[in-house]
Design an enzyme around this catalytic site. Sequence first.
Site, PDB file in Angstrom:
ATOM      1  N   HIS A 194      35.331  30.970  39.817  1.00 28.36           N
ATOM      2  CA  HIS A 194      36.429  30.608  40.711  1.00 28.36           C
ATOM      3  C   HIS A 194      35.856  29.885  41.933  1.00 28.36           C
ATOM      4  O   HIS A 194      34.736  30.175  42.358  1.00 28.36           O
ATOM      5  CB  HIS A 194      37.176  31.889  41.126  1.00 28.36           C
ATOM      6  CG  HIS A 194      38.394  31.624  41.942  1.00 28.36           C
ATOM      7  ND1 HIS A 194      38.330  31.420  43.309  1.00 28.36           N
ATOM      8  CD2 HIS A 194      39.693  31.520  41.591  1.00 28.36           C
ATOM      9  CE1 HIS A 194      39.562  31.199  43.754  1.00 28.36           C
ATOM     10  NE2 HIS A 194      40.405  31.244  42.735  1.00 28.36           N
ATOM     11  N   ASP A 318      47.827  30.552  40.231  1.00 20.39           N
ATOM     12  CA  ASP A 318      47.043  30.681  41.468  1.00 20.39           C
ATOM     13  C   ASP A 318      47.862  31.328  42.589  1.00 20.39           C
ATOM     14  O   ASP A 318      47.738  30.970  43.766  1.00 20.39           O
ATOM     15  CB  ASP A 318      46.490  29.322  41.918  1.00 20.39           C
ATOM     16  CG  ASP A 318      45.143  29.445  42.630  1.00 20.39           C
ATOM     17  OD1 ASP A 318      44.711  30.572  42.912  1.00 20.39           O
ATOM     18  OD2 ASP A 318      44.540  28.393  42.913  1.00 20.39           O
TER      19      ASP A 318
HETATM   20 MN    MN Z   1      42.565  30.799  42.776  1.00 17.53          MN
END
Ligand code: MN
Length: 379
Positions: A194, A318
């Site tokens: 990430h 997200d």
């Molecule tokens: Mn993210």
Amino acid sequence: MNMAPDTHSKTARRPARRIAVEEGFTLPEIWTAARRVLGGHLGEEPGEAFVFGLTAPAPRSGRAGPPPWLAVLTDLDDRRLADMDASGIDLQLLLLASPGVQIFDAGEARELAMLANDRLASAIARHPTRFAGLAAIPPQDPVFAAAELERAVRTLGLRGAVINSHTGGEYLDGERFEPILDTAERLDVPIYIHPRAPSPAMVAPYLDQGLVGAIWGYAVEVGLHALRLIFSGTLDRHPRLRLVIGHMGEGIPFFLDRIDTHHGYGGGWGHRSRPLQRRPSEYFREHFCITTSGMNWAPALRLAIDTLGIERVLFAADYPFEDTKAAVERISAFALSDSERAAIEADNASRVFRLPAVACPDIPGSRAESQDTATDGRA
Ligand code: MN
């Protein structure tokens, strides 16, 4: 090629189940500790200090106080579930928000990683049909990190690990991180790389124009990380390692052909490179899956599907940093057959992360098997 895929849906736009796989959370303790550590070490983490607003100019909106997403970022119950219901997300795969525990000294990182994983497992136990999760691990202490990954998977029922890119400027191709890669490979769980702010050695030209974060710096940072794992020969040493990156592949699908071409001309050869057994794109296609997280643009999705194949593209929203409703609306407007839609919005996630079937809550010690177990050991 259909250049206007947004405008002609072939079929139903709502899959039987929609799973989002890069959904953030944090603990109040970790948020507070991160601000304390970054505030005291601005020079060591200039990019992250900027992202946390400790050195950035005041936002143009003039907004003061904590960011609006902070309240939902720490919620693992009703508020988050209400947002999921409102936007049409059946299950979130949760991961500790960037930079995770990677900015702390090893001792604090160990404690906070275990705390995050225990709290995450509790939330999943409360809402077993709505949440699954990835383990936070501290690469600062690779042997501990490997053991914590194993505890998180075997005891807590988590589905892999998240690594927020560099740790003190080091990437996972570094030899000292081998225990983490060995363990992920042995457990056959993916590592989700990430973003976080670019590493200190390259962040300077991003700072003065605010290009550190999702606007550009995150993709550069994770794209570099992925390429380092390829060109270092790490994936030749770990032929069954499974990796996931977000944001439509952080630009790499767009570059794959150029990377292969210039590898053929001698590119990607430095003192820490190793001779590769295959073309760079082959490692990317076989070891990596990508997720849409925050990249809801039809031409980019089309390119990702065309270059990687439908089975390697996973939906993610997200949350809470990006607009989940917009993500759902835009993927729903994208032309996909029923089977393609099911693959991107649920089935690929179930396979890659070995998620339990919806009717089989995951209880540690009696884990339901995935709907479709990978047989080749890769994602
Ligand atoms: Mn993210």
